[in-house]
Design a protein around this motif. Structure first.
Motif, PDB file in Angstrom:
ATOM      1  N   ARG A 181      -6.329 -17.796 -57.263  1.00 39.56           N
ATOM      2  CA  ARG A 181      -5.170 -16.904 -57.353  1.00 39.56           C
ATOM      3  C   ARG A 181      -4.396 -16.809 -56.041  1.00 39.56           C
ATOM      4  N   ILE A 182      -4.963 -17.332 -54.963  1.00 39.06           N
ATOM      5  CA  ILE A 182      -4.291 -17.274 -53.663  1.00 39.06           C
ATOM      6  C   ILE A 182      -3.312 -18.435 -53.581  1.00 39.06           C
ATOM      7  N   THR A 183      -2.047 -18.137 -53.691  1.00 39.30           N
ATOM      8  CA  THR A 183      -1.015 -19.184 -53.707  1.00 39.30           C
ATOM      9  C   THR A 183      -0.400 -19.421 -52.337  1.00 39.30           C
ATOM     10  N   VAL A 184      -0.564 -18.482 -51.409  1.00 39.25           N
ATOM     11  CA  VAL A 184      -0.042 -18.638 -50.048  1.00 39.25           C
ATOM     12  C   VAL A 184      -1.199 -18.379 -49.082  1.00 39.25           C
ATOM     13  N   ARG A 185      -1.470 -19.371 -48.246  1.00 38.64           N
ATOM     14  CA  ARG A 185      -2.614 -19.270 -47.333  1.00 38.64           C
ATOM     15  C   ARG A 185      -2.269 -19.969 -46.026  1.00 38.64           C
ATOM     16  N   TRP A 186      -2.560 -19.300 -44.887  1.00 36.61           N
ATOM     17  CA  TRP A 186      -2.223 -19.881 -43.592  1.00 36.61           C
ATOM     18  C   TRP A 186      -3.240 -19.419 -42.551  1.00 36.61           C
ATOM     19  N   ALA A 187      -3.568 -20.327 -41.615  1.00 36.32           N
ATOM     20  CA  ALA A 187      -4.502 -20.010 -40.527  1.00 36.32           C
ATOM     21  C   ALA A 187      -3.764 -20.057 -39.198  1.00 36.32           C
ATOM     22  N   LEU A 188      -3.781 -18.941 -38.483  1.00 37.21           N
ATOM     23  CA  LEU A 188      -3.161 -18.874 -37.162  1.00 37.21           C
ATOM     24  C   LEU A 188      -3.995 -19.650 -36.147  1.00 37.21           C
ATOM     25  N   SER A 189      -3.340 -20.340 -35.238  1.00 35.03           N
ATOM     26  CA  SER A 189      -4.027 -21.077 -34.180  1.00 35.03           C
ATOM     27  C   SER A 189      -3.704 -20.461 -32.826  1.00 35.03           C
ATOM     28  N   PRO A 190      -4.567 -20.637 -31.818  1.00 32.43           N
ATOM     29  CA  PRO A 190      -4.280 -20.102 -30.478  1.00 32.43           C
ATOM     30  C   PRO A 190      -3.041 -20.762 -29.867  1.00 32.43           C
ATOM     31  N   LEU A 191      -2.537 -20.159 -28.790  1.00 29.73           N
ATOM     32  CA  LEU A 191      -1.371 -20.680 -28.099  1.00 29.73           C
ATOM     33  C   LEU A 191      -1.752 -21.898 -27.259  1.00 29.73           C
ATOM     34  N   ASN A 192      -0.858 -22.863 -27.184  1.00 24.51           N
ATOM     35  CA  ASN A 192      -1.080 -23.962 -26.249  1.00 24.51           C
ATOM     36  C   ASN A 192      -0.593 -23.548 -24.862  1.00 24.51           C
ATOM     37  N   ALA A 193      -0.693 -24.456 -23.881  1.00 25.80           N
ATOM     38  CA  ALA A 193      -0.371 -24.104 -22.496  1.00 25.80           C
ATOM     39  C   ALA A 193       1.081 -23.670 -22.344  1.00 25.80           C
ATOM     40  N   ALA A 194       1.992 -24.409 -22.957  1.00 27.34           N
ATOM     41  CA  ALA A 194       3.418 -24.068 -22.846  1.00 27.34           C
ATOM     42  C   ALA A 194       3.700 -22.725 -23.516  1.00 27.34           C
ATOM     43  N   GLU A 195       3.067 -22.463 -24.665  1.00 27.95           N
ATOM     44  CA  GLU A 195       3.282 -21.197 -25.363  1.00 27.95           C
ATOM     45  C   GLU A 195       2.696 -20.021 -24.589  1.00 27.95           C
ATOM     46  N   THR A 196       1.543 -20.246 -23.940  1.00 28.67           N
ATOM     47  CA  THR A 196       0.960 -19.182 -23.115  1.00 28.67           C
ATOM     48  C   THR A 196       1.902 -18.807 -21.970  1.00 28.67           C
ATOM     49  N   ARG A 197       2.465 -19.816 -21.318  1.00 26.69           N
ATOM     50  CA  ARG A 197       3.404 -19.551 -20.218  1.00 26.69           C
ATOM     51  C   ARG A 197       4.609 -18.749 -20.709  1.00 26.69           C
ATOM     52  N   GLU A 198       5.166 -19.145 -21.851  1.00 32.94           N
ATOM     53  CA  GLU A 198       6.328 -18.443 -22.375  1.00 32.94           C
ATOM     54  C   GLU A 198       5.950 -17.062 -22.918  1.00 32.94           C
ATOM     55  N   TYR A 199       4.740 -16.934 -23.448  1.00 29.96           N
ATOM     56  CA  TYR A 199       4.252 -15.640 -23.953  1.00 29.96           C
ATOM     57  C   TYR A 199       4.217 -14.605 -22.824  1.00 29.96           C
ATOM     58  N   VAL A 200       3.636 -14.996 -21.683  1.00 31.78           N
ATOM     59  CA  VAL A 200       3.544 -14.074 -20.544  1.00 31.78           C
ATOM     60  C   VAL A 200       4.941 -13.690 -20.071  1.00 31.78           C
ATOM     61  N   ARG A 201       5.819 -14.662 -19.922  1.00 37.06           N
ATOM     62  CA  ARG A 201       7.177 -14.381 -19.446  1.00 37.06           C
ATOM     63  C   ARG A 201       7.972 -13.553 -20.457  1.00 37.06           C
ATOM     64  N   HIS A 202       7.721 -13.774 -21.744  1.00 37.99           N
ATOM     65  CA  HIS A 202       8.400 -12.998 -22.780  1.00 37.99           C
ATOM     66  C   HIS A 202       8.030 -11.523 -22.693  1.00 37.99           C
ATOM     67  N   ARG A 203       6.761 -11.238 -22.536  1.00 36.01           N
ATOM     68  CA  ARG A 203       6.330  -9.835 -22.476  1.00 36.01           C
ATOM     69  C   ARG A 203       6.840  -9.156 -21.206  1.00 36.01           C
ATOM     70  N   LEU A 204       6.879  -9.879 -20.102  1.00 31.85           N
ATOM     71  CA  LEU A 204       7.442  -9.321 -18.869  1.00 31.85           C
ATOM     72  C   LEU A 204       8.940  -9.072 -19.029  1.00 31.85           C
ATOM     73  N   ARG A 205       9.610  -9.958 -19.729  1.00 31.46           N
ATOM     74  CA  ARG A 205      11.054  -9.816 -19.949  1.00 31.46           C
ATOM     75  C   ARG A 205      11.345  -8.584 -20.817  1.00 31.46           C
ATOM     76  N   VAL A 206      10.540  -8.379 -21.861  1.00 29.39           N
ATOM     77  CA  VAL A 206      10.733  -7.209 -22.728  1.00 29.39           C
ATOM     78  C   VAL A 206      10.436  -5.925 -21.960  1.00 29.39           C
ATOM     79  N   ALA A 207       9.389  -5.940 -21.125  1.00 35.93           N
ATOM     80  CA  ALA A 207       8.988  -4.724 -20.399  1.00 35.93           C
ATOM     81  C   ALA A 207       9.945  -4.371 -19.271  1.00 35.93           C
TER      82      ALA A 207
END
Length: 359
Positions: A181-207
């Motif tokens: 019955r599950i018609t939509v299914r997705w598995a989240l994966s960890p961030l890669n190196a480039a995404e981690t760098r942008e993640y940190v800068r994104h949160r600093l930018r928002v704050a």
């Protein structure tokens, strides 16, 4: 504490699932698209899984803001419930009365509520967080809830959020009816190196409301190595590193600040490697086993004593030993300690090996 020192308006690395700080990596963007598609299309079951701290709850809170007021949401945070307890919790989340109601009453009331919601053009959504903690009986109860439908649409949509253990449960033979019955299914994966760098800068930018690079490139690489791309661990490391930098009066955080934060928060110094842990656990048992085997062998030999050798079965050569006779007797000295005996023995011819039975 450090927000004013670094010119921030809020803590950038808080662990609360604040949708303002949502960073959509490629995997998170795909997961959000799957969620929106499943809900808009009226799919019955949707499952989103990911490791601890990958941002499942934050992702869904962001999704709720996009759904609008036409969606009635029941959010179950503690899924360790029996079937009837689940019905009561879902009913309470939808604002229904449960006190004094039997299980049959709860089912009837929920069904009437869902029918009324559908007639008004609204949707009902049940979200179960930490769904890997559901036992099979409760999962079956959830499956039965999905049977509530009209001839053209489902009366309730169900979203399961959980850790990878949920995938293992859904793939089991016992839950094959639910899995179908599950018609939509997705598995989240960890961030890669480039995404981690942008993640940190994104949160600093928002704050801060501006570009604010408070971590060096080496520090960002160390964050990726230590946190392995898990957003929650990234937040923990960065928050403690900024506290370290504030205490030292450092304008930016380098790799040393990350390493110190890792030692304080993640206990990397005392964290054993898996093979060392396995060796430590196995060593006492191995030593005990060897000691027991050795003791049994010693007692066995002590009890038996010296055993005679069966020369015929062992096929050992036989050397005749006895008093010399004839000419050989006259050639031997009377005593081995008489003068000249050693020289005479050395000069005596050595018998061939064949004559001694060792050929």
């Amino acid at each position: 504490m450090y927000t004013e020192f670094y010119g921030l308006k809020a803590k950038p690395f808080s662990l609360t699932p604040d949708p303002r700080f949502l960073f959509l990596s490629e995997s998170h963007r795909e997961a959000l698209a799957h969620l929106l598609y499943g809900i808009e299309q009226g799919e019955g079951f949707i499952a989103i899984t990911g490791e601890v701290g990958t941002g499942k709850t934050t992702l869904f809170r962001s999704l709720l803001q996009q759904l609008g007021p036409n969606t009635e949401v029941a959010f179950v945070f503690n899924p360790i419930l029996s079937g009837e307890e689940l019905l009561r919790t879902v009913s309470i989340e939808f604002g229904l009365i449960t006190q004094g109601y039997s299980r049959a009453d709860l089912n009837d009331q929920l069904n009437q509520f869902l029918l009324q919601t559908s007639r008004e053009g609204r949707r009902a959504l049940l979200v179960v967080d930490e769904a890997q903690n559901l036992d099979p009986a409760t999962l079956e109860e959830i499956r039965l809830l999905s049977n509530l439908e009209t001839s053209s649409s489902k009366l309730i949509q169900i979203v399961l959020l959980g850790q990878p253990e949920l995938d293992e449960m859904l793939d089991s033979r016992e839950l094959r009816q639910l899995r179908q019955r599950i018609t939509v299914r997705w598995a989240l994966s960890p961030l890669n190196a480039a995404e981690t760098r942008e993640y940190v800068r994104h949160r600093l930018r928002v704050a801060s409301g501006r570009e604010c690079n408070l971590f060096t490139d080496k520090a960002l690489r160390e964050i990726q190595r230590r946190a392995r791309g898990i957003p929650r661990l990234i937040n923990v490391l960065c928050d403690r590193a900024m506290l370290v930098g504030y205490a030292a009066g450092a304008p930016v955080m380098g790799a040393d600040a990350i390493n110190r934060a890792a030692r304080e928060i993640l206990s990397v110094r005392s964290r054993p490697r898996p093979w060392r842990t396995a060796l430590r656990r196995a060593l006492p048992g191995a030593v005990l086993f060897a000691a027991v085997v050795g003791a049994l062998g010693w007692f066995g030999m002590a009890g038996r004593g010296p055993q005679p050798v069966d020369r015929e079965s062992a096929n050992l050569p036989t050397v005749a030993v006895g008093p010399p006779s004839g000419d050989a007797a006259r050639d031997l000295p009377a005593r081995v300690d008489e003068p000249g005996t050693e020289a005479a023995a050395a000069a005596a011819p050595v018998a061939p090996a064949a004559d001694l039975g060792f050929e």
